[in-house]
Design a protein around this motif. Structure first.
Motif, mmCIF file in Angstrom:
data_model
loop_
_atom_site.group_PDB
_atom_site.id
_atom_site.type_symbol
_atom_site.label_atom_id
_atom_site.label_comp_id
_atom_site.label_asym_id
_atom_site.label_seq_id
_atom_site.Cartn_x
_atom_site.Cartn_y
_atom_site.Cartn_z
ATOM 1 N N ASP A 179 9.535 -19.269 -22.235
ATOM 2 C CA ASP A 179 10.442 -19.807 -21.216
ATOM 3 C C ASP A 179 9.783 -19.773 -19.839
ATOM 4 O O ASP A 179 9.900 -20.729 -19.058
ATOM 5 C CB ASP A 179 11.743 -19.005 -21.190
ATOM 6 C CG ASP A 179 12.692 -19.383 -22.314
ATOM 7 O OD1 ASP A 179 12.396 -20.363 -23.029
ATOM 8 O OD2 ASP A 179 13.719 -18.695 -22.478
ATOM 9 N N ILE A 180 9.101 -18.682 -19.535
ATOM 10 C CA ILE A 180 8.438 -18.553 -18.232
ATOM 11 C C ILE A 180 7.344 -19.606 -18.095
ATOM 12 O O ILE A 180 7.244 -20.306 -17.072
ATOM 13 C CB ILE A 180 7.850 -17.138 -18.057
ATOM 14 C CG1 ILE A 180 8.986 -16.107 -17.922
ATOM 15 C CG2 ILE A 180 6.937 -17.077 -16.831
ATOM 16 C CD1 ILE A 180 8.503 -14.669 -17.930
ATOM 17 N N ILE A 181 6.519 -19.750 -19.119
ATOM 18 C CA ILE A 181 5.413 -20.702 -19.063
ATOM 19 C C ILE A 181 5.940 -22.130 -18.975
ATOM 20 O O ILE A 181 5.425 -22.957 -18.215
ATOM 21 C CB ILE A 181 4.494 -20.525 -20.283
ATOM 22 C CG1 ILE A 181 3.783 -19.163 -20.225
ATOM 23 C CG2 ILE A 181 3.463 -21.648 -20.363
ATOM 24 C CD1 ILE A 181 3.048 -18.791 -21.482
ATOM 25 N N ARG A 233 4.728 -19.845 -10.783
ATOM 26 C CA ARG A 233 3.876 -21.042 -10.777
ATOM 27 C C ARG A 233 2.404 -20.674 -10.636
ATOM 28 O O ARG A 233 1.536 -21.271 -11.273
ATOM 29 C CB ARG A 233 4.276 -21.970 -9.632
ATOM 30 C CG ARG A 233 5.539 -22.770 -9.870
ATOM 31 C CD ARG A 233 5.527 -24.022 -8.995
ATOM 32 N NE ARG A 233 6.813 -24.688 -8.994
ATOM 33 C CZ ARG A 233 7.235 -25.488 -9.968
ATOM 34 N NH1 ARG A 233 6.479 -25.678 -11.032
ATOM 35 N NH2 ARG A 233 8.414 -26.082 -9.877
ATOM 36 N N GLU A 234 2.102 -19.706 -9.770
ATOM 37 C CA GLU A 234 0.706 -19.309 -9.582
ATOM 38 C C GLU A 234 0.091 -18.803 -10.881
ATOM 39 O O GLU A 234 -1.053 -19.116 -11.205
ATOM 40 C CB GLU A 234 0.615 -18.216 -8.508
ATOM 41 C CG GLU A 234 0.686 -18.717 -7.092
ATOM 42 C CD GLU A 234 -0.560 -19.496 -6.701
ATOM 43 O OE1 GLU A 234 -1.578 -18.864 -6.333
ATOM 44 O OE2 GLU A 234 -0.521 -20.736 -6.768
ATOM 45 N N LEU A 235 0.851 -18.019 -11.627
ATOM 46 C CA LEU A 235 0.302 -17.400 -12.827
ATOM 47 C C LEU A 235 0.309 -18.333 -14.033
ATOM 48 O O LEU A 235 -0.654 -18.366 -14.798
ATOM 49 C CB LEU A 235 1.086 -16.131 -13.159
ATOM 50 C CG LEU A 235 0.882 -14.961 -12.193
ATOM 51 C CD1 LEU A 235 1.878 -13.858 -12.491
ATOM 52 C CD2 LEU A 235 -0.535 -14.433 -12.283
ATOM 53 N N PHE A 236 1.381 -19.084 -14.207
ATOM 54 C CA PHE A 236 1.555 -19.825 -15.457
ATOM 55 C C PHE A 236 1.699 -21.325 -15.292
ATOM 56 O O PHE A 236 1.842 -22.040 -16.285
ATOM 57 C CB PHE A 236 2.769 -19.284 -16.210
ATOM 58 C CG PHE A 236 2.586 -17.895 -16.736
ATOM 59 C CD1 PHE A 236 1.620 -17.611 -17.684
ATOM 60 C CD2 PHE A 236 3.378 -16.849 -16.280
ATOM 61 C CE1 PHE A 236 1.450 -16.335 -18.180
ATOM 62 C CE2 PHE A 236 3.225 -15.559 -16.771
ATOM 63 C CZ PHE A 236 2.252 -15.305 -17.723
ATOM 64 N N GLY A 237 1.668 -21.820 -14.074
ATOM 65 C CA GLY A 237 1.711 -23.255 -13.877
ATOM 66 C C GLY A 237 0.326 -23.865 -13.964
ATOM 67 O O GLY A 237 -0.684 -23.156 -14.054
ATOM 68 N N PRO A 238 0.233 -25.191 -13.941
ATOM 69 C CA PRO A 238 -1.091 -25.834 -13.892
ATOM 70 C C PRO A 238 -1.887 -25.338 -12.691
ATOM 71 O O PRO A 238 -1.328 -25.053 -11.630
ATOM 72 C CB PRO A 238 -0.742 -27.323 -13.754
ATOM 73 C CG PRO A 238 0.621 -27.445 -14.357
ATOM 74 C CD PRO A 238 1.326 -26.168 -13.997
ATOM 75 N N SER A 294 -3.728 -19.162 -8.562
ATOM 76 C CA SER A 294 -3.767 -20.232 -9.546
ATOM 77 C C SER A 294 -5.193 -20.622 -9.931
ATOM 78 O O SER A 294 -5.435 -21.039 -11.061
ATOM 79 C CB SER A 294 -3.027 -21.453 -8.984
ATOM 80 O OG SER A 294 -3.154 -22.562 -9.822
ATOM 81 N N ARG A 295 -6.126 -20.531 -8.995
ATOM 82 C CA ARG A 295 -7.506 -20.913 -9.310
ATOM 83 C C ARG A 295 -8.081 -19.939 -10.329
ATOM 84 O O ARG A 295 -7.931 -18.736 -10.212
ATOM 85 C CB ARG A 295 -8.354 -20.918 -8.037
ATOM 86 C CG ARG A 295 -8.007 -22.059 -7.090
ATOM 87 C CD ARG A 295 -8.760 -21.960 -5.774
ATOM 88 N NE ARG A 295 -8.226 -20.893 -4.931
ATOM 89 C CZ ARG A 295 -8.864 -19.783 -4.647
ATOM 90 N NH1 ARG A 295 -10.068 -19.557 -5.147
ATOM 91 N NH2 ARG A 295 -8.316 -18.857 -3.877
ATOM 92 N N LYS A 296 -8.764 -20.456 -11.338
ATOM 93 C CA LYS A 296 -9.202 -19.637 -12.456
ATOM 94 C C LYS A 296 -10.716 -19.486 -12.486
ATOM 95 O O LYS A 296 -11.446 -20.405 -12.114
ATOM 96 C CB LYS A 296 -8.724 -20.249 -13.773
ATOM 97 C CG LYS A 296 -7.200 -20.426 -13.846
ATOM 98 C CD LYS A 296 -6.486 -19.093 -13.669
ATOM 99 C CE LYS A 296 -4.980 -19.233 -13.805
ATOM 100 N NZ LYS A 296 -4.345 -19.913 -12.695
ATOM 101 N N ARG A 303 -6.932 -26.638 -20.589
ATOM 102 C CA ARG A 303 -6.738 -25.390 -19.861
ATOM 103 C C ARG A 303 -5.362 -25.287 -19.212
ATOM 104 O O ARG A 303 -4.822 -24.184 -19.081
ATOM 105 C CB ARG A 303 -7.843 -25.219 -18.808
ATOM 106 C CG ARG A 303 -7.901 -23.798 -18.268
ATOM 107 C CD ARG A 303 -9.154 -23.521 -17.481
ATOM 108 N NE ARG A 303 -9.257 -22.108 -17.192
ATOM 109 C CZ ARG A 303 -10.230 -21.535 -16.490
ATOM 110 N NH1 ARG A 303 -11.207 -22.289 -16.013
ATOM 111 N NH2 ARG A 303 -10.237 -20.237 -16.268
ATOM 112 N N ASN A 304 -4.787 -26.380 -18.818
ATOM 113 C CA ASN A 304 -3.474 -26.353 -18.181
ATOM 114 C C ASN A 304 -2.329 -26.582 -19.160
ATOM 115 O O ASN A 304 -1.178 -26.717 -18.749
ATOM 116 C CB ASN A 304 -3.401 -27.402 -17.066
ATOM 117 C CG ASN A 304 -4.093 -26.936 -15.797
ATOM 118 O OD1 ASN A 304 -4.068 -25.753 -15.472
ATOM 119 N ND2 ASN A 304 -4.717 -27.860 -15.089
#
Length: 409
Positions: free
Chosen positions: A12-14, A106-111, A169-171, A204-205
């Motif tokens: 749900d979070i993702i 959003r930072e952790l699990f968004g695109p 967000s940047r990986k 990746r997203n």
């Protein structure tokens, strides 16, 4: 292994992280902010790189939900150990980082987003003023107030950067992650990560499901697991499944599920695919025994979704008799490379003469592409039915030239 409730919350979070703001509001309406924040903190600590600050510090993470007061959490950061949750009085509080709950989701699990500013608030040494003259600070704050600023300034900068590296967000690049989690896919036995990055970057997203056969560490129960952690970090919206013949359940974590079984047992493979699939990506880094490689492909490739990838590592065993290989490349019918070579014919199956009596196999109909590198093969799943060269095209060269010449005139 994560419970069904935990898995449902993560999904749900993702899902909300990649949707409209309305989806985030609905997420908070259906789940408590405390439960959501607990998931986010676990994700942050799992992503943080190794700390480099010698002096231990706390980074306070204050999470806002609507108009309610923020909920503060404290992360202990010091060289020699991982970032971990801590009590408020364990060390000097060097930085306060504030996020709105939806923005942190959003930072952790968004695109992934390139924008690095405007997503958080920060306060350096947030309680020094209180410790210096007010009664609002704790006794620990008073004992480690302004006189410690000089010794903690560098540690504050380094510790905050470590925590923010787990938040933003940047990986990181895949090769960096391979080194961080100590996998042999880069920098030692193999140089696979540039190839993986090339073929995996488009996924990746996405909310992928990745199955890797072989968790590593051979039969030692506490070794291995690096690749699973690497894929968890790389696919920041994904679910990672690891299969090994040895129990590796101590590697279970949010978004990582380990399975114990034999990759040479097609019925077992079909059962896990039914429960956890379909998979976007399957990686065979298991026993490398040629029979096992072929069995796993036949059993699992049908459970890769269209547009997905099946990867086979360590093709070198195709030449090693101890793994069921053959030193003579011409005698490869039972090896992993024999399988890979046969897929070239599968991709071209529509060009076989009708008189051959060939009946298309599952691989013929569903292998859409093949990329082979040193010890590594990527097999693309898709619809392989573009149609062969029409039957009215002559099948011998002289006739083709004559027809072409006549057509040109």
């Amino acid at each position: 292994m994560a419970t069904s409730v935990e898995t449902a919350l993560l999904r749900d979070i993702i899902g909300a992280a990649g949707g409209h703001d309305a989806a985030l509001k609905d997420l908070v309406a259906r789940h408590s902010p405390a439960d959501i924040t607990r998931v986010l903190l676990d994700e942050i600590t799992s992503r943080c790189p190794a700390p480099v600050n010698d002096a231990p510090v706390l980074v306070e993470l204050a999470v806002h939900t609507g108009s309610t007061p923020p909920e503060s959490h404290y992360l202990y950061v010091a060289k020699g150990g991982p970032v971990r949750p801590a009590d408020r009085d364990e060390a000097f509080i060097a930085m306060r980082v504030e996020y709105e709950l939806g923005e942190l989701v959003r930072e952790l699990f968004g695109p992934a987003r390139e924008r690095g500013a405007g997503v958080r608030g920060t306060t350096l040494f947030p309680y020094v003023a209180e410790a210096s003259g007010d009664d609002t600070g704790s006794e620990s704050d008073a004992n480690s107030g302004a006189e410690h600023i000089g010794t903690h300034f560098l540690a504050a900068q380094q510790g905050t950067e470590t925590v923010l590296a787990g938040c933003h967000s940047r990986k990181p690049e895949l090769s960096e992650l391979a080194s961080r989690y100590m996998t042999p896919k880069w920098g030692s036995l193999h140089w696979f990560t540039p190839h993986y990055d090339r073929h995996f970057r488009d996924y990746r997203n996405e909310q992928v499901r990745v199955l890797e056969i072989g968790i590593g560490g051979y039969k030692h129960p506490e070794w291995g697991g690096g690749s699973l952690r690497m894929w968890k970090h790389f696919f920041h919206r994904g679910e990672i499944y690891g299969l090994d013949i040895v129990d590796k359940s101590h590697f279970d974590a949010p978004r990582i599920t380990t399975l114990q079984g034999d990759q040479n047992d097609p019925e077992y493979l079909a059962s896990i695919a039914k429960e956890y699939g379909p998979f976007d990506i399957v990686i065979d880094d298991g026993s490398h025994i040629n029979e096992h490689v072929r069995t796993s492909f036949q059993a699992l490739f049908p459970h890769v979704r269209p547009g997905g990838l099946y990867v086979i590592e360590d093709l070198w065993t195709a030449y090693w008799p101890g793994f069921g290989g053959n030193e003579d490349p011409r005698q490869d019918s039972a090896t992993s490379l024999g399988l890979v070579k046969s897929l070239i014919d599968s991709i071209q199956h529509e060009e076989r003469p009708a008189t051959s009596g060939h009946r298309p196999s599952y691989a013929d109909r569903n292998v859409a592409g093949l990329h082979v590198y040193h010890n590594l093969a990527f097999i693309e799943k898709g619809t392989n039915s573009e149609g062969g060269i029409p039957p009215w095209i002559p099948r011998d060269f002289d006739t083709l030239v004559a027809v072409s010449s006549g057509g040109a005139e």
